[in-house]
Design an enzyme around this catalytic site. Structure first.
Site, PDB file in Angstrom:
ATOM      1  N   GLU A 122     -17.172  -2.296 -71.096  1.00  0.00           N
ATOM      2  CA  GLU A 122     -16.385  -3.521 -71.174  1.00  0.00           C
ATOM      3  C   GLU A 122     -16.043  -3.817 -72.628  1.00  0.00           C
ATOM      4  O   GLU A 122     -16.785  -3.425 -73.537  1.00  0.00           O
ATOM      5  CB  GLU A 122     -17.173  -4.714 -70.624  1.00  0.00           C
ATOM      6  CG  GLU A 122     -17.548  -4.626 -69.178  1.00  0.00           C
ATOM      7  CD  GLU A 122     -18.313  -5.852 -68.716  1.00  0.00           C
ATOM      8  OE1 GLU A 122     -18.380  -6.062 -67.491  1.00  0.00           O
ATOM      9  OE2 GLU A 122     -18.843  -6.599 -69.566  1.00  0.00           O
ATOM     10  N   HIS A 170     -25.682  -7.058 -79.400  1.00  0.00           N
ATOM     11  CA  HIS A 170     -26.531  -6.367 -78.421  1.00  0.00           C
ATOM     12  C   HIS A 170     -26.185  -4.874 -78.429  1.00  0.00           C
ATOM     13  O   HIS A 170     -26.710  -4.140 -79.248  1.00  0.00           O
ATOM     14  CB  HIS A 170     -26.480  -7.007 -77.028  1.00  0.00           C
ATOM     15  CG  HIS A 170     -25.140  -7.503 -76.575  1.00  0.00           C
ATOM     16  ND1 HIS A 170     -24.062  -6.684 -76.375  1.00  0.00           N
ATOM     17  CD2 HIS A 170     -24.717  -8.758 -76.253  1.00  0.00           C
ATOM     18  CE1 HIS A 170     -23.036  -7.392 -75.940  1.00  0.00           C
ATOM     19  NE2 HIS A 170     -23.390  -8.663 -75.868  1.00  0.00           N
ATOM     20  N   ARG A 196     -35.960  -7.968 -82.691  1.00  0.00           N
ATOM     21  CA  ARG A 196     -37.103  -7.499 -83.489  1.00  0.00           C
ATOM     22  C   ARG A 196     -36.719  -6.365 -84.429  1.00  0.00           C
ATOM     23  O   ARG A 196     -37.367  -6.139 -85.448  1.00  0.00           O
ATOM     24  CB  ARG A 196     -38.220  -7.039 -82.540  1.00  0.00           C
ATOM     25  CG  ARG A 196     -39.493  -6.542 -83.207  1.00  0.00           C
ATOM     26  CD  ARG A 196     -40.251  -7.646 -83.913  1.00  0.00           C
ATOM     27  NE  ARG A 196     -41.488  -7.145 -84.491  1.00  0.00           N
ATOM     28  CZ  ARG A 196     -42.682  -7.254 -83.921  1.00  0.00           C
ATOM     29  NH1 ARG A 196     -42.795  -7.820 -82.720  1.00  0.00           N
ATOM     30  NH2 ARG A 196     -43.766  -6.796 -84.511  1.00  0.00           N
ATOM     31  N   HIS A 203     -19.987 -11.921 -63.249  1.00  0.00           N
ATOM     32  CA  HIS A 203     -20.305 -13.078 -64.081  1.00  0.00           C
ATOM     33  C   HIS A 203     -21.085 -14.093 -63.245  1.00  0.00           C
ATOM     34  O   HIS A 203     -20.543 -14.733 -62.360  1.00  0.00           O
ATOM     35  CB  HIS A 203     -19.075 -13.739 -64.692  1.00  0.00           C
ATOM     36  CG  HIS A 203     -19.392 -14.405 -66.003  1.00  0.00           C
ATOM     37  ND1 HIS A 203     -19.288 -13.744 -67.215  1.00  0.00           N
ATOM     38  CD2 HIS A 203     -19.843 -15.635 -66.301  1.00  0.00           C
ATOM     39  CE1 HIS A 203     -19.637 -14.556 -68.196  1.00  0.00           C
ATOM     40  NE2 HIS A 203     -19.986 -15.712 -67.661  1.00  0.00           N
ATOM     41  N   ASP A 204     -22.372 -14.198 -63.547  1.00  0.00           N
ATOM     42  CA  ASP A 204     -23.279 -15.169 -62.919  1.00  0.00           C
ATOM     43  C   ASP A 204     -23.524 -14.921 -61.436  1.00  0.00           C
ATOM     44  O   ASP A 204     -23.953 -15.828 -60.717  1.00  0.00           O
ATOM     45  CB  ASP A 204     -22.794 -16.606 -63.146  1.00  0.00           C
ATOM     46  CG  ASP A 204     -22.992 -17.061 -64.581  1.00  0.00           C
ATOM     47  OD1 ASP A 204     -23.721 -16.379 -65.329  1.00  0.00           O
ATOM     48  OD2 ASP A 204     -22.406 -18.090 -64.974  1.00  0.00           O
ATOM     49  N   GLY A 246     -25.878  -8.473 -64.911  1.00  0.00           N
ATOM     50  CA  GLY A 246     -26.788  -8.249 -66.021  1.00  0.00           C
ATOM     51  C   GLY A 246     -27.805  -9.359 -66.199  1.00  0.00           C
ATOM     52  O   GLY A 246     -29.000  -9.161 -65.999  1.00  0.00           O
ATOM     53  N   HIS A 247     -27.345 -10.547 -66.558  1.00  0.00           N
ATOM     54  CA  HIS A 247     -28.258 -11.618 -66.967  1.00  0.00           C
ATOM     55  C   HIS A 247     -29.251 -11.971 -65.866  1.00  0.00           C
ATOM     56  O   HIS A 247     -30.467 -12.013 -66.098  1.00  0.00           O
ATOM     57  CB  HIS A 247     -27.460 -12.857 -67.368  1.00  0.00           C
ATOM     58  CG  HIS A 247     -28.320 -13.992 -67.840  1.00  0.00           C
ATOM     59  ND1 HIS A 247     -28.845 -14.036 -69.115  1.00  0.00           N
ATOM     60  CD2 HIS A 247     -28.773 -15.100 -67.211  1.00  0.00           C
ATOM     61  CE1 HIS A 247     -29.575 -15.124 -69.248  1.00  0.00           C
ATOM     62  NE2 HIS A 247     -29.549 -15.795 -68.105  1.00  0.00           N
ATOM     63  N   HIS A 289     -21.308  -3.713 -72.855  1.00  0.00           N
ATOM     64  CA  HIS A 289     -20.226  -4.446 -73.516  1.00  0.00           C
ATOM     65  C   HIS A 289     -20.502  -4.448 -75.021  1.00  0.00           C
ATOM     66  O   HIS A 289     -21.184  -5.328 -75.538  1.00  0.00           O
ATOM     67  CB  HIS A 289     -20.140  -5.883 -72.993  1.00  0.00           C
ATOM     68  CG  HIS A 289     -18.984  -6.669 -73.533  1.00  0.00           C
ATOM     69  ND1 HIS A 289     -18.479  -7.777 -72.896  1.00  0.00           N
ATOM     70  CD2 HIS A 289     -18.233  -6.517 -74.654  1.00  0.00           C
ATOM     71  CE1 HIS A 289     -17.467  -8.272 -73.595  1.00  0.00           C
ATOM     72  NE2 HIS A 289     -17.318  -7.517 -74.675  1.00  0.00           N
TER      73      HIS A 289
END
Length: 250
Positions: free
Chosen positions: A75, A50, A18, A198-199, A220-221, A43
């Site tokens: 990172e 981001h 946005r 990661h995941d 994170g995700h 990162h």
């Protein structure tokens, strides 16, 4: 106890979609820390999709002087801009990851090539600054031995293969986990600390938190996705509790 480092990239992704400063990455950090997160990860990519360099600086200022101390992990690939930013900010840890142009997220650990040829010098430079260095690697003997050979302090085991195996069923997850346990034991024997990321999520952590010698996970995700429905403080507390529910590892 395994430390949780919350990756706040997705907060910056939403803000950048946005423009402006809402939602605030620094406010997200403050919420995570207040809920018990002992670490924050960012990162900053070259395309600034981001986290931006200014975010990195603002977060550093916000975390400075906190008691108890909150570890800051930056990172990134070892491009000059990133290394200069680490030199300026002096985080607790720098996790060096390979970056493929156009990738959505990291796809694999380091592979032999032009970038790895100079990583020993990069690692030496960062350690001379007092920054702990972690290298993003696949869970296999050769990458772990390579990380030790170039002077890293830790490895971060790339856990997407484990997560995909877990998605097929807990038994597949257990089989995949065995290779990570072997890699972690090898890293420990070589004097390396062990991180992972990661995941990872609340479901697959039930197995993965048993990893021998695991120091830290960066998430994170999955964490931010769940936070949309239950709130950021709640989900941080869930992850901290999940990581605390571990048997003696080693």
């Amino acid at each position: 106890m395994i430390r949780l480092s919350v990756n706040v990239n997705k907060v910056a992704t939403l803000r950048n979609s946005r423009g402006g400063r809402v939602p605030s990455v620094v406010e997200a950090d403050n919420v995570c820390v207040a809920a018990g997160a002992p670490g924050i990860t960012v990162h900053p990519r070259a395309d600034r999709r981001h986290i931006t360099p200014d975010d990195v600086r603002e977060i550093a200022r916000a975390l400075d002087g906190r008691s108890p101390r909150v570890e800051y992990n930056i990172e990134g690939d070892p491009r000059p801009e990133l290394l200069d930013l680490v030199d300026e900010v002096r985080p607790d840890q720098c996790t060096l990851v390979p970056v493929v142009p156009g990738e959505i997220t990291s796809q694999a650990g380091w592979r032999p090539g032009p970038q790895t040829d100079r990583l020993a010098d990069v690692v030496s430079r960062l350690r001379a600054l007092g920054v702990r260095v972690s290298l993003f690697v696949d869970a296999a003997p050769d990458p772990v031995r390579w990380a030790a050979s170039v002077g890293a302090d830790r490895v971060e085991l790339y856990t997407e293969p484990y997560a995909r195996a877990f998605d097929r069923g807990a038994e597949d997850g257990r089989r995949a986990f065995a290779s990570y346990a072997d890699a972690s034991r090898l890293a420990h024997s070589l004097g390396l600390g062990v991180n992972a990321g990661h995941d990872l999520d609340l479901a697959n952590l039930v197995i993965f938190r048993e990893l021998p010698f695991l120091d830290e996970v960066s998430i994170g995700h999955a964490l931010m996705s769940r936070a949309l429905f239950v709130g950021l403080p709640t989900v941080v507390r869930e992850y901290v509790a999940a990581l605390a529910s571990t048997a003696v590892r080693g």
